[in-house]
Design an enzyme around this catalytic site. Structure first.
Site, PDB file in Angstrom:
ATOM      1  CB  SER A  58      -1.157  -0.028   1.296  1.00  0.00           C
ATOM      2  OG  SER A  58      -0.265   0.236   2.356  1.00  0.00           O
ATOM      3  CE  LYS A 101      -2.993   2.138   4.780  1.00  0.00           C
ATOM      4  NZ  LYS A 101      -3.022   1.448   3.628  1.00  0.00           N
TER       5      LYS A 101
END
EC number: 3.4.21.89
Length: 202
Positions: A58, A101
């Site tokens: 990701s 993230k």
């Protein structure tokens, strides 16, 4: 006449006593070193920094699967997180899981995503601030409108098309932030301080 030799009991041998004393001193020095090391390492591990291994794609290409990172846990106790910080946090829907993230939206901001363009609306930019995403290589066409409350952060993965993030499950409360990425240790050829660091001038 045979010469008689004087025998010394092993239990009273001066050399043996010295050897036992030396062994005991060596053991105590080793134990003391271990105690000091534990006393130093454990607080650092719990309160200041901890390791994290990237799992998944990701955050490609900024962080790849299997890379070994050190997370700074103390900065957010002194200052607030900033936009574009790469952070590790507990997943809001399952706090036993850890995600990595990038912070996109800050508390009390509005995040709008349309045709891959991210626009931030806040007190300083009432007409909207378009974010520079030049570090993104793999984007995706998603539309999102999200209003952040006090103490909430909107996060996204750099590999937008392969990231489960705030677009799908909402904001991350500050209390779930573990810290920001401070150091990449492995692989050796990619050792870096503040890897993924990027700041847009607002």
């Amino acid at each position: 006449m045979k010469e008689e030799k004087e025998l010394t009991s092993p239990s009273t041998s001066p050399n043996l006593d010295e050897e036992k004393k030396s062994n005991w001193q060596s053991f105590w020095e080793l134990a003391r070193f271990a105690i000091i090391a534990i006393a130093i390492v454990i607080p650092i591990r719990i309160f200041i920094a901890q390791p994290f291994i990237v799992s998944g794609s990701s955050m490609d290409p900024t962080f790849e699967d299997g890379q070994y990172l050190i997370i700074d846990e103390i900065s957010y106790r002194l200052d607030d997180p900033e936009r574009d910080d790469v952070v590790v946090f507990r997943y809001p829907n399952d706090t036993q899981k850890f995600f990595i993230k990038r912070i996109i939206g800050l508390p009390n901001e509005t995040v709008d995503i349309k045709n891959n363009v991210i626009t931030i609306t806040n007190k300083n930019h009432p007409n909207g601030l378009k974010l520079d995403q030049s570090y993104i290589e793999n984007n995706t066409n998603s539309n999102t409108h999200f209003e952040l409350k006090d103490g909430e952060y909107f996060v996204m993965g750099d590999n937008r098309s392969a990231s489960s993030d705030s677009r799908y499950w909402g904001a991350v409360p500050k209390k779930l932030l573990i810290g920001k990425v401070f150091l990449r240790l492995l692989p050796i050829n990619k050792i870096d301080i503040l890897p993924g660091d990027y700041k847009q001038v607002e």
